[in-house]
Design a protein around this motif. Sequence first.
Motif, short mmCIF file in Angstrom:
data_model
loop_
_atom_site.label_atom_id
_atom_site.label_comp_id
_atom_site.label_asym_id
_atom_site.label_seq_id
_atom_site.Cartn_x
_atom_site.Cartn_y
_atom_site.Cartn_z
N LEU A 32 5.36 0.52 7.17
CA LEU A 32 6.36 -0.31 8.10
C LEU A 32 6.63 -1.51 7.04
CD1 LEU A 32 7.68 -0.90 10.67
CD2 LEU A 32 5.39 -2.38 11.23
N CYS A 33 7.85 -1.82 6.70
CA CYS A 33 8.39 -2.67 6.03
C CYS A 33 9.31 -3.90 6.70
CB CYS A 33 9.43 -2.14 5.12
SG CYS A 33 8.66 -0.63 3.72
N CYS A 34 9.30 -4.96 6.29
CA CYS A 34 9.67 -6.01 6.98
C CYS A 34 10.49 -6.85 5.90
CB CYS A 34 8.38 -7.10 7.18
SG CYS A 34 7.52 -6.46 8.83
N LEU A 45 6.10 -5.18 2.12
CA LEU A 45 5.14 -4.77 3.23
C LEU A 45 4.80 -5.59 4.25
CD1 LEU A 45 2.19 -3.40 0.86
CD2 LEU A 45 3.76 -1.97 2.27
N CYS A 46 4.64 -4.93 5.34
CA CYS A 46 4.62 -5.87 6.58
C CYS A 46 3.09 -6.30 6.64
CB CYS A 46 4.82 -5.48 8.02
SG CYS A 46 6.65 -4.90 8.11
N THR A 47 2.68 -7.66 7.17
CA THR A 47 1.24 -8.11 7.53
C THR A 47 0.57 -7.03 8.69
OG1 THR A 47 1.97 -9.47 9.13
CG2 THR A 47 1.80 -10.13 6.82
N ARG A 48 -0.64 -7.29 8.95
CA ARG A 48 -1.10 -6.42 9.93
C ARG A 48 -0.65 -7.08 11.25
NH1 ARG A 48 -4.27 -6.11 14.48
NH2 ARG A 48 -3.91 -8.46 14.44
N GLN A 100 -4.34 8.28 10.41
CA GLN A 100 -3.27 7.80 9.83
C GLN A 100 -3.46 6.27 9.65
OE1 GLN A 100 -0.47 9.24 8.64
NE2 GLN A 100 -1.40 11.25 9.49
N TRP A 101 -3.16 6.04 8.49
CA TRP A 101 -3.30 4.62 7.85
C TRP A 101 -2.07 4.22 7.08
CZ3 TRP A 101 -7.73 1.81 8.58
CH2 TRP A 101 -8.83 2.42 9.09
N ALA A 102 -1.63 2.78 7.33
CA ALA A 102 -0.62 2.43 6.38
C ALA A 102 -1.01 1.01 5.89
CB ALA A 102 0.51 2.08 7.41
N ALA A 103 -0.19 0.97 4.56
CA ALA A 103 -0.58 -0.35 3.54
C ALA A 103 0.06 -1.69 4.33
CB ALA A 103 -0.05 -0.05 2.54
N ILE A 104 -0.84 -2.59 4.27
CA ILE A 104 -0.50 -3.98 4.70
C ILE A 104 -0.51 -5.08 3.65
CG2 ILE A 104 -1.20 -3.50 7.13
CD1 ILE A 104 -3.87 -5.13 6.69
N ALA A 105 0.24 -6.19 4.05
CA ALA A 105 0.44 -6.91 3.02
C ALA A 105 -0.70 -8.19 2.73
CB ALA A 105 1.72 -7.81 3.17
N ASP A 106 -1.54 -8.16 3.68
CA ASP A 106 -2.68 -9.10 4.02
C ASP A 106 -3.50 -9.31 2.86
OD1 ASP A 106 -2.93 -9.75 7.36
OD2 ASP A 106 -1.97 -8.00 6.59
N LEU A 107 -4.15 -8.22 2.16
CA LEU A 107 -4.84 -8.24 1.22
C LEU A 107 -4.39 -6.85 0.12
CD1 LEU A 107 -8.35 -8.63 2.80
CD2 LEU A 107 -7.11 -10.29 1.44
N GLU A 130 -5.93 -17.50 8.60
CA GLU A 130 -4.98 -16.56 8.05
C GLU A 130 -4.15 -15.85 9.05
OE1 GLU A 130 -7.36 -14.09 5.70
OE2 GLU A 130 -7.59 -15.56 4.00
N ILE A 131 -4.78 -15.57 10.28
CA ILE A 131 -4.27 -14.88 11.28
C ILE A 131 -2.96 -15.56 11.78
CG2 ILE A 131 -4.27 -14.21 13.87
CD1 ILE A 131 -7.13 -13.10 12.92
#
Length: 287
Positions: free
Chosen positions: A284-286, A206-209, A233-240, A43-44
């Motif tokens: 962070l948005c991609c 959403l960006c991935t980690r 501080q935490w930010a949402a990621i697209a991985d899961l 996955e990485i």
Amino acid sequence: MIGRGREGWAWSDAGMNTGNVHLNVGTTSAFTPSYYSQQTVNEILGYKPPKDLKNGVFLKRAANTSGTAWQYYRWFFTDRSTWSWIFTNQFGLTKTYINGIQYSGGDTIDYSFTGNDASRIFTWAWGGHANVMGFSYGLNVSGGSTASTNYFWQAGSEAHSIPYTEVYVKPDEEIGNQVNRQWFSVPQSTTYAGAAAICANNGKKLCTRDQYCPNGSAGLDTPWGGSPASGDQWAAIADLTNDWVAVGSAWPSCQRHTEISGQIYGVPTWSTDASSYGFRNYVLCCD
């Protein structure tokens, strides 16, 4: 970084101590091997075949007993279409770099380019090492012991020290360098779905980690664009779905919520709660 440890690697595609990979990196507390599962590494890599990695697989081995010097090794696979930790299967290499010097060929079970010395890596279970496995050096590298402070391990006086080693992969370069990213400040009540909506409303996702942290070194890296934010501080990621990444200074920067404190915490309870929390300030948005 996808794995680290001294002696006792199990070479299992199921992974080993997967929640500890980015804890205490480079210290004596990281000697017990810890590495991600085959599935997580694939996955990485975005399911890119390991044989196609432009930078190969990077091994950072302790070069002395105190862990103050390092050897830098790169493996370039000949035919690996998916990741596997079973290096004792003698995966072939097209080329190998040792401290920047290129050599042709090699394999992952046992190979040396300049003699039975520091250019050798063998991963198989040797009786002289009490059948304990790792990224072993050749005969001429000694000084190891079973001491918990020694970056070289030996069962006795057999030499062939097993050094503390870190394993890295670098995903496609577009993950690190070519993606268009943009930070947004968001309300403290922003849920995971709300963060995704903010990105969508700005024509992004959403960006991935790995896009948050392009060097791929959770716990060591800094979020894209600079230093971690102050505090928790935490930010949402697209991985899961409902997964988050640490972008502040309170936790090891760039570590996923599901990998903190050496345990699998799962998705956070506050990820769908619209209450106002002080640790949800950024996304962070991609493209």
